[in-house]
Structures are given as structure tokens and as C-alpha cells.
Design a protein around this motif. Structure first.
Motif, PDB file in Angstrom:
ATOM      1  N   GLU A  40       0.816  -1.217   0.000  1.00  0.00           N
ATOM      2  CA  GLU A  40       0.000   0.000   0.000  1.00  0.00           C
ATOM      3  C   GLU A  40       0.854   1.275   0.000  1.00  0.00           C
ATOM      4  O   GLU A  40       0.636   2.200   0.769  1.00  0.00           O
ATOM      5  CB  GLU A  40      -0.946   0.003   1.195  1.00  0.00           C
ATOM      6  CG  GLU A  40      -2.042  -1.043   1.123  1.00  0.00           C
ATOM      7  CD  GLU A  40      -3.011  -0.794  -0.026  1.00  0.00           C
ATOM      8  OE1 GLU A  40      -3.280   0.380  -0.342  1.00  0.00           O
ATOM      9  OE2 GLU A  40      -3.497  -1.774  -0.615  1.00  0.00           O
ATOM     10  N   GLY A  41       1.862   1.286  -0.856  1.00  0.00           N
ATOM     11  CA  GLY A  41       2.674   2.492  -1.017  1.00  0.00           C
ATOM     12  C   GLY A  41       3.804   2.638  -0.024  1.00  0.00           C
ATOM     13  O   GLY A  41       4.528   3.638  -0.040  1.00  0.00           O
ATOM     14  N   ALA A  65      18.671   3.912  16.786  1.00  0.00           N
ATOM     15  CA  ALA A  65      18.183   2.537  16.820  1.00  0.00           C
ATOM     16  C   ALA A  65      16.658   2.520  16.670  1.00  0.00           C
ATOM     17  O   ALA A  65      15.960   3.350  17.244  1.00  0.00           O
ATOM     18  CB  ALA A  65      18.583   1.872  18.129  1.00  0.00           C
ATOM     19  N   VAL A  66      16.138   1.573  15.900  1.00  0.00           N
ATOM     20  CA  VAL A  66      14.692   1.452  15.703  1.00  0.00           C
ATOM     21  C   VAL A  66      14.056   0.937  16.988  1.00  0.00           C
ATOM     22  O   VAL A  66      14.395  -0.145  17.481  1.00  0.00           O
ATOM     23  CB  VAL A  66      14.373   0.501  14.538  1.00  0.00           C
ATOM     24  CG1 VAL A  66      12.867   0.316  14.395  1.00  0.00           C
ATOM     25  CG2 VAL A  66      14.951   1.036  13.233  1.00  0.00           C
ATOM     26  N   ILE A  67      13.121   1.709  17.543  1.00  0.00           N
ATOM     27  CA  ILE A  67      12.447   1.309  18.775  1.00  0.00           C
ATOM     28  C   ILE A  67      10.954   1.048  18.574  1.00  0.00           C
ATOM     29  O   ILE A  67      10.311   0.455  19.428  1.00  0.00           O
ATOM     30  CB  ILE A  67      12.644   2.366  19.888  1.00  0.00           C
ATOM     31  CG1 ILE A  67      12.090   3.729  19.454  1.00  0.00           C
ATOM     32  CG2 ILE A  67      14.110   2.470  20.284  1.00  0.00           C
ATOM     33  CD1 ILE A  67      12.105   4.765  20.558  1.00  0.00           C
ATOM     34  N   GLU A  68      10.404   1.487  17.437  1.00  0.00           N
ATOM     35  CA  GLU A  68       8.970   1.267  17.197  1.00  0.00           C
ATOM     36  C   GLU A  68       8.705   1.084  15.717  1.00  0.00           C
ATOM     37  O   GLU A  68       9.209   1.830  14.878  1.00  0.00           O
ATOM     38  CB  GLU A  68       8.147   2.447  17.721  1.00  0.00           C
ATOM     39  CG  GLU A  68       6.645   2.274  17.509  1.00  0.00           C
ATOM     40  CD  GLU A  68       5.827   3.432  18.073  1.00  0.00           C
ATOM     41  OE1 GLU A  68       4.596   3.378  17.969  1.00  0.00           O
ATOM     42  OE2 GLU A  68       6.436   4.380  18.607  1.00  0.00           O
ATOM     43  N   VAL A  69       7.876   0.081  15.407  1.00  0.00           N
ATOM     44  CA  VAL A  69       7.338  -0.127  14.062  1.00  0.00           C
ATOM     45  C   VAL A  69       5.829  -0.123  14.201  1.00  0.00           C
ATOM     46  O   VAL A  69       5.247  -1.015  14.826  1.00  0.00           O
ATOM     47  CB  VAL A  69       7.825  -1.447  13.446  1.00  0.00           C
ATOM     48  CG1 VAL A  69       7.170  -1.664  12.077  1.00  0.00           C
ATOM     49  CG2 VAL A  69       9.342  -1.474  13.317  1.00  0.00           C
ATOM     50  N   SER A  70       5.175   0.895  13.653  1.00  0.00           N
ATOM     51  CA  SER A  70       3.728   1.062  13.803  1.00  0.00           C
ATOM     52  C   SER A  70       3.086   1.179  12.428  1.00  0.00           C
ATOM     53  O   SER A  70       3.142   2.224  11.781  1.00  0.00           O
ATOM     54  CB  SER A  70       3.429   2.310  14.646  1.00  0.00           C
ATOM     55  OG  SER A  70       2.044   2.450  14.848  1.00  0.00           O
ATOM     56  N   LEU A  71       2.455   0.079  11.982  1.00  0.00           N
ATOM     57  CA  LEU A  71       1.872   0.023  10.636  1.00  0.00           C
ATOM     58  C   LEU A  71       0.466  -0.581  10.672  1.00  0.00           C
ATOM     59  O   LEU A  71       0.110  -1.413   9.848  1.00  0.00           O
ATOM     60  CB  LEU A  71       2.779  -0.804   9.713  1.00  0.00           C
ATOM     61  CG  LEU A  71       4.182  -0.232   9.458  1.00  0.00           C
ATOM     62  CD1 LEU A  71       5.059  -1.256   8.755  1.00  0.00           C
ATOM     63  CD2 LEU A  71       4.095   1.048   8.641  1.00  0.00           C
ATOM     64  N   ALA A  72      -0.338  -0.151  11.618  1.00  0.00           N
ATOM     65  CA  ALA A  72      -1.711  -0.635  11.717  1.00  0.00           C
ATOM     66  C   ALA A  72      -2.581  -0.003  10.629  1.00  0.00           C
ATOM     67  O   ALA A  72      -2.299   1.085  10.140  1.00  0.00           O
ATOM     68  CB  ALA A  72      -2.274  -0.309  13.098  1.00  0.00           C
ATOM     69  N   PHE A  73      -3.646  -0.729  10.245  1.00  0.00           N
ATOM     70  CA  PHE A  73      -4.637  -0.229   9.279  1.00  0.00           C
ATOM     71  C   PHE A  73      -3.993   0.187   7.949  1.00  0.00           C
ATOM     72  O   PHE A  73      -4.369   1.188   7.353  1.00  0.00           O
ATOM     73  CB  PHE A  73      -5.389   0.982   9.859  1.00  0.00           C
ATOM     74  CG  PHE A  73      -6.239   0.670  11.049  1.00  0.00           C
ATOM     75  CD1 PHE A  73      -7.523   0.180  10.900  1.00  0.00           C
ATOM     76  CD2 PHE A  73      -5.757   0.874  12.334  1.00  0.00           C
ATOM     77  CE1 PHE A  73      -8.317  -0.107  12.006  1.00  0.00           C
ATOM     78  CE2 PHE A  73      -6.545   0.605  13.443  1.00  0.00           C
ATOM     79  CZ  PHE A  73      -7.822   0.115  13.277  1.00  0.00           C
ATOM     80  N   ARG A  74      -3.035  -0.576   7.462  1.00  0.00           N
ATOM     81  CA  ARG A  74      -2.349  -0.208   6.222  1.00  0.00           C
ATOM     82  C   ARG A  74      -2.703  -1.119   5.053  1.00  0.00           C
ATOM     83  O   ARG A  74      -2.209  -0.913   3.957  1.00  0.00           O
ATOM     84  CB  ARG A  74      -0.833  -0.231   6.435  1.00  0.00           C
ATOM     85  CG  ARG A  74      -0.287   0.930   7.251  1.00  0.00           C
ATOM     86  CD  ARG A  74      -0.637   2.258   6.612  1.00  0.00           C
ATOM     87  NE  ARG A  74      -0.305   2.279   5.213  1.00  0.00           N
ATOM     88  CZ  ARG A  74       0.818   2.785   4.719  1.00  0.00           C
ATOM     89  NH1 ARG A  74       1.693   3.327   5.535  1.00  0.00           N
ATOM     90  NH2 ARG A  74       1.057   2.774   3.433  1.00  0.00           N
ATOM     91  N   GLY A  75      -3.542  -2.126   5.251  1.00  0.00           N
ATOM     92  CA  GLY A  75      -3.876  -3.041   4.164  1.00  0.00           C
ATOM     93  C   GLY A  75      -2.705  -3.897   3.732  1.00  0.00           C
ATOM     94  O   GLY A  75      -2.671  -4.369   2.585  1.00  0.00           O
ATOM     95  N   LEU A  76      -1.755  -4.130   4.612  1.00  0.00           N
ATOM     96  CA  LEU A  76      -0.574  -4.928   4.278  1.00  0.00           C
ATOM     97  C   LEU A  76      -0.957  -6.386   4.070  1.00  0.00           C
ATOM     98  O   LEU A  76      -1.724  -6.962   4.833  1.00  0.00           O
ATOM     99  CB  LEU A  76       0.474  -4.826   5.384  1.00  0.00           C
ATOM    100  CG  LEU A  76       0.953  -3.421   5.758  1.00  0.00           C
ATOM    101  CD1 LEU A  76       1.980  -3.493   6.873  1.00  0.00           C
ATOM    102  CD2 LEU A  76       1.534  -2.703   4.536  1.00  0.00           C
ATOM    103  N   GLN A  77      -0.380  -6.993   3.032  1.00  0.00           N
ATOM    104  CA  GLN A  77      -0.595  -8.405   2.748  1.00  0.00           C
ATOM    105  C   GLN A  77       0.755  -9.095   2.630  1.00  0.00           C
ATOM    106  O   GLN A  77       1.741  -8.492   2.234  1.00  0.00           O
ATOM    107  CB  GLN A  77      -1.386  -8.582   1.458  1.00  0.00           C
ATOM    108  CG  GLN A  77      -2.771  -7.960   1.491  1.00  0.00           C
ATOM    109  CD  GLN A  77      -3.542  -8.191   0.198  1.00  0.00           C
ATOM    110  OE1 GLN A  77      -3.436  -9.242  -0.411  1.00  0.00           O
ATOM    111  NE2 GLN A  77      -4.325  -7.210  -0.211  1.00  0.00           N
ATOM    112  N   GLY A  78       0.762 -10.379   2.969  1.00  0.00           N
ATOM    113  CA  GLY A  78       2.003 -11.134   2.925  1.00  0.00           C
ATOM    114  C   GLY A  78       2.336 -11.690   4.296  1.00  0.00           C
ATOM    115  O   GLY A  78       1.484 -11.777   5.180  1.00  0.00           O
ATOM    116  N   CYS A  79       3.588 -12.074   4.482  1.00  0.00           N
ATOM    117  CA  CYS A  79       4.032 -12.708   5.716  1.00  0.00           C
ATOM    118  C   CYS A  79       4.859 -11.742   6.560  1.00  0.00           C
ATOM    119  O   CYS A  79       5.454 -10.794   6.056  1.00  0.00           O
ATOM    120  CB  CYS A  79       4.864 -13.946   5.404  1.00  0.00           C
ATOM    121  SG  CYS A  79       3.946 -15.249   4.538  1.00  0.00           S
TER     122      CYS A  79
END
Length: 354
Positions: A40-41, A65-79
Motif C-alpha cells: 500500500e505504497g 536505533a529502531v524502537i517502534e514499528v507502527s503500521l496498523a490499518f495499512r492493508g498490508l498483505q504477505g508474511c
């Protein structure tokens, strides 16, 4: 030399203000991106030649350093790529409300840094199984929130989770988890406040070890295959406000109500669709429950409801009720409750009530 110093000054300040992620962390994120069939872009933001701390959905600490990954409600598909487990400083991972499939990588449950893990409302499947070898050698596990609800995850509750002593919330409802619930030891989870296992396939009785979770405020075990009687030890849960045991095979309604009636903190009690073939006890037996706001019980509507001062919702679904609705007392005040409307607006008729 003064010129060189003045020229380097702004460069040093710029470097301090704009930290860059290490190559290993950028690579881990890109591997996750590669595992998606629909992003989704997201790919437009996650460019290899840019600072990953500036990527959409990524938050970094001051040292990059990466401390948060927030990708809710993005229509992501896959594993979900196991590479996210390589983010050694990751504290929060939220991939909820997407269309992700496959299993939940064991590297995430075995993380030594993740505090909040939310992959709820996806299409994940497979067995819930952390990397057993990584456990508890007594390694510290900081996980506080585990939210996997509304997936197709199967298997038993992994014993390794009992070593996550900081757990506050465990929400695994609406999955395909199974096994004897008594096999899991809750004794170490003294910080647990919310345990939601609704609509799974757990069997057996309520584990005695649950009553060691002294800070528990919400317990929902409804829609499973549990049986047996409620233990008096539930009185040890001094903060319990929400209890739902509906749609199981529990027995001895009189014992259950006598045990629960003096719980001063309980405001929601849902025990309908149990106690098959049993009659409701006399009203004198089920006195108490003075702080209840929501109630679902089997059998006839008891006159004791007139004494429940704070009751705002009463569920009568799937109970084969007989006889009239009692009048007078508290029931006559429903029309003036905060929910508004007439009496029948307050009596909940839906099947899936808590």
C-alpha cells in the motif's frame, strides 16, 4: 585552524541532530518489506538510500536505533518476516488490522526488547510457539502487552510465556488455541491485569494458578470447552471487575453465585449458557452483587435484580427463560438510566454478549 573549526561545528551539530540507523537495522526492515505482497505504497517511503529513521511508521531512539514499528490499518498483505526479530532495540511492534498471513515468527515472542506486540485482526495461522531454546537460561523477557486476537493461530499456550513476568495484557481471543488450560502456569504473572481467551478451544478446568494473578481486573474465558466448578480462590482476586465465563460447561450455579456475591469490585458478570439443567437458587441465596452494572445469568429472571442499584444491562439471551419480567424496584428505573429508552432497550438479546 580557526576556520576549520568553525566549518566543522555545524557539521557536528547536524550529525548529532540526524542520527542514522545501522545498516543491519535497515536491512532487517527491508527484508520485512520484501515479504509483503501488498505494501500500500510503503515502498515509496522505505527507500534504501534514505535514513530509515525517517521512514513511514518507524520511530528511532536518539542514537538511531529502531524502537517502534507502527503500521496498523495499512492493508498490508504477505508474511511477517523473522527479520523484525533482529531489531535488537525494538520495543513496540503494531501490525494490527491488516491482511497478513502465515505464522507469527517465534523470534518476536522470544525478543529481549519488545514490550508491546500487537498483530491482532489479521489472518495469521500456524502454531503459537516461541523459540523454547531461548528460554528463561532464564533470560529476561520484557513483554508487557501481547495482542493476537482475531487470527487463526492454533496450538497450546506456550509454557515459555509464563516467564514473561512483566505481562500486563494477554489478548488471544477468537483464535484456534486449544489444550488443557491447567497445563499453563500463571503463577509468575503477578502483574497481569487483563487475560482474554474468549472463543478458542481450551479444555479442562480453570487453572488454580490464575488466582495467583493478584492484580487481575478482567478475566474472560467464555466460548471454550471448560468445565467444573468455580473455586472459592477467585475471592483472592481483589481487583477483579470483569468476569465472563459464558458458553462453557460449568456446573453448580448456586455455588458460583455464593462465591461471587461478596466481590466488592465486580461490576460485570457474564455466566450465561452454563449450568445446564440447573435451577436458579432462591433470591436470598444470591443477595449481594451491589456494584454490578452488567449481568448475564442462566434461568429465570430473579427478583433480586430489584436490589442491584447500579445495574445498567441485563442479558437474557439463549436462556430459555420462563415467567414474567419482575416489576418494581430497580427494574422500574431502567427508563431513566444513562442508556435511555424503555426497559426492553436495556435487556440485551444478542447471542454474542461478552
Amino acid at each position: 585552524m580557526a576556520f576549520i573549526g568553525s566549518a566543522l561545528g555545524p557539521l557536528l551539530l547536524l550529525s548529532m541532530a540526524s542520527p542514522a540507523c545501522s545498516c543491519n537495522e535497515k536491512d532487517s526492515l527491508l527484508q520485512f518489506l520484501t515479504g509483503l505482497s501488498q505494501d500500500e505504497g510503503l515502498r515509496a517511503s522505505w527507500q534504501n538510500d534514505t535514513d530509515c529513521c525517517e521512514w513511514e511508521g518507524i520511530t528511532c531512539s536518539g542514537d538511531g536505533a529502531v524502537i517502534e514499528v507502527s503500521l496498523a490499518f495499512r492493508g498490508l498483505q504477505g508474511c511477517i518476516s523473522p527479520s523484525l526479530g533482529d531489531l535488537t532495540n525494538l520495543q513496540s511492534l503494531n501490525l494490527s488490522y491488516n491482511l497478513l498471513t502465515g505464522g507469527l515468527p517465534s523470534e518476536l515472542l522470544a525478543s529481549s526488547s519488545i514490550v508491546m506486540l500487537d498483530v491482532s485482526f489479521n489472518h495469521l495461522n500456524g502454531v503459537l510457539k516461541p523459540q523454547e531454546s531461548n528460554y528463561s537460561v532464564a533470560n529476561y523477557r520484557p513483554l508487557q502487552e501481547l495482542r493476537l486476537y482475531r487470527n487463526n493461530i492454533s496450538g497450546e499456550l506456550p509454557s515459555a510465556l509464563s516467564n514473561c513476568t512483566d505481562l500486563v495484557t494477554v489478548d488471544l481471543k477468537i483464535n484456534k488455541l486449544s489444550g488443557e488450560l491447567t497445563k499453563f502456569n500463571f503463577s509468575n504473572l503477578s502483574n497481569l491485569k487483563t487475560l482474554d481467551l474468549m472463543e478458542n478451544n481450551f479444555t479442562g478446568t480453570i487453572p488454580e494458578s490464575i488466582y495467583s494473578c493478584s492484580n487481575l481486573t478482567a478475566l474472560r474465558l467464555s466460548s471454550n470447552n471448560l468445565h467444573g466448578q468455580l473455586s472459592p480462590r477467585i475471592g483472592e482476586l481483589k481487583s477483579l471487575a470483569f468476569l465472563s465465563l459464558s458458553l462453557n460447561n460449568f456446573t453448580n450455579i448456586t455455588n458460583t453465585l455464593q462465591i461471587l456475591k461478596n466481590s466488592s469490585t465486580l461490576n460485570t458478570l457474564v455466566i450465561g449458557d452454563n449450568f445446564k439443567g440447573e435451577a436458579m437458587p432462591e433470591d436470598e441465596t444470591i443477595g449481594g452483587f451491589l456494584n454490578l452494572e452488567v449481568l448475564s445469568i442462566p434461568g429465570e429472571i430473579p427478583l433480586v435484580l430489584n436490589k442491584l442499584t447500579f445495574l445498567a444491562k441485563f442479558n437474557v439471551s439463549n436462556n430459555n427463560l420462563e415467567g414474567p419480567i419482575p416489576t418494581g424496584g430497580q427494574l422500574s428505573t431502567f427508563t431513566n438510566s444513562s442508556f435511555g429508552g424503555a426497559l426492553y432497550d436495556q435487556i440485551v438479546l444478542s447471542r454474542h454478549f461478552y
